[in-house]
Design an enzyme around this catalytic site. Structure first.
Site, mmCIF file in Angstrom:
data_model
loop_
_atom_site.group_PDB
_atom_site.id
_atom_site.type_symbol
_atom_site.label_atom_id
_atom_site.label_comp_id
_atom_site.label_asym_id
_atom_site.label_seq_id
_atom_site.Cartn_x
_atom_site.Cartn_y
_atom_site.Cartn_z
ATOM 1 N N CYS A 53 0.846 -1.192 0.000
ATOM 2 C CA CYS A 53 0.000 0.000 0.000
ATOM 3 C C CYS A 53 0.883 1.244 0.000
ATOM 4 O O CYS A 53 1.792 1.376 0.826
ATOM 5 C CB CYS A 53 -0.908 -0.020 1.228
ATOM 6 S SG CYS A 53 -1.937 1.458 1.379
ATOM 7 N N CYS A 104 -5.088 0.493 6.379
ATOM 8 C CA CYS A 104 -5.342 1.934 6.481
ATOM 9 C C CYS A 104 -6.654 2.372 5.840
ATOM 10 O O CYS A 104 -7.030 3.535 5.960
ATOM 11 C CB CYS A 104 -4.183 2.732 5.900
ATOM 12 S SG CYS A 104 -4.051 2.674 4.100
ATOM 13 N N CYS A 124 -8.453 -5.204 -10.086
ATOM 14 C CA CYS A 124 -8.030 -4.143 -10.989
ATOM 15 C C CYS A 124 -7.633 -2.952 -10.111
ATOM 16 O O CYS A 124 -8.485 -2.231 -9.594
ATOM 17 C CB CYS A 124 -9.186 -3.801 -11.921
ATOM 18 S SG CYS A 124 -8.748 -2.740 -13.287
#
Length: 137
Positions: A53, A104, A124
């Protein structure tokens, strides 16, 4: 945006998110935006490694699950166990399954039921929401 009412292990104020993210990362991860198709350098990433992330650094996808979907966004047939969460997205007059970071709450993209075996899923993802960490040799 529903991430404001949900609780995630990593919590930051809007000012803190803006301080650690680029404007485009903030627009996608915190504002549920979408990057333009075909613009992510991660579309061409072929090395072994992990996609994390861009907001909190949590591992999300393995390069082993990445494939070329032809959509213009980095695509995966499986997320790492417990790495992502989903919710129904009813924006733009359609119903889709939104994918967010389980750590998060950052918006990553959407998952569709038209991917390859073994899962039949196509995660995606917005490349700007991810950072690639190559496997150390």
């Amino acid at each position: 945006m529903s991430t404001k009412t949900e609780s995630f292990p990593v919590q930051k104020s809007e000012a803190e998110w803006r301080a650690v993210l680029t404007p485009e990362q903030y627009r996608v991860l915190r504002g549920h935006g979408t990057e333009r198709a075909g613009t992510s350098p991660l579309n061409h990433e072929k090395r072994d490694g992990i996609y994390v992330c861009a907001g909190c650094g949590a591992p999300l996808f393995s390069s082993e699950a990445k494939y070329e979907s032809g959509t213009g966004w980095p695509s995966f047939f499986r997320a790492l166990p417990g790495a992502v969460g989903t919710r129904i997205d009813r924006s733009f007059f359609m119903v889709r399954t939104e994918v967010h970071c389980a750590t998060c709450g950052g918006h990553l993209g959407h998952v569709f039921p038209d991917g390859p075996p073994p899962t039949g899923e196509r995660y995606c993802m917005n490349g700007v929401a991810l950072v690639f960490r190559p496997k150390e040799e």
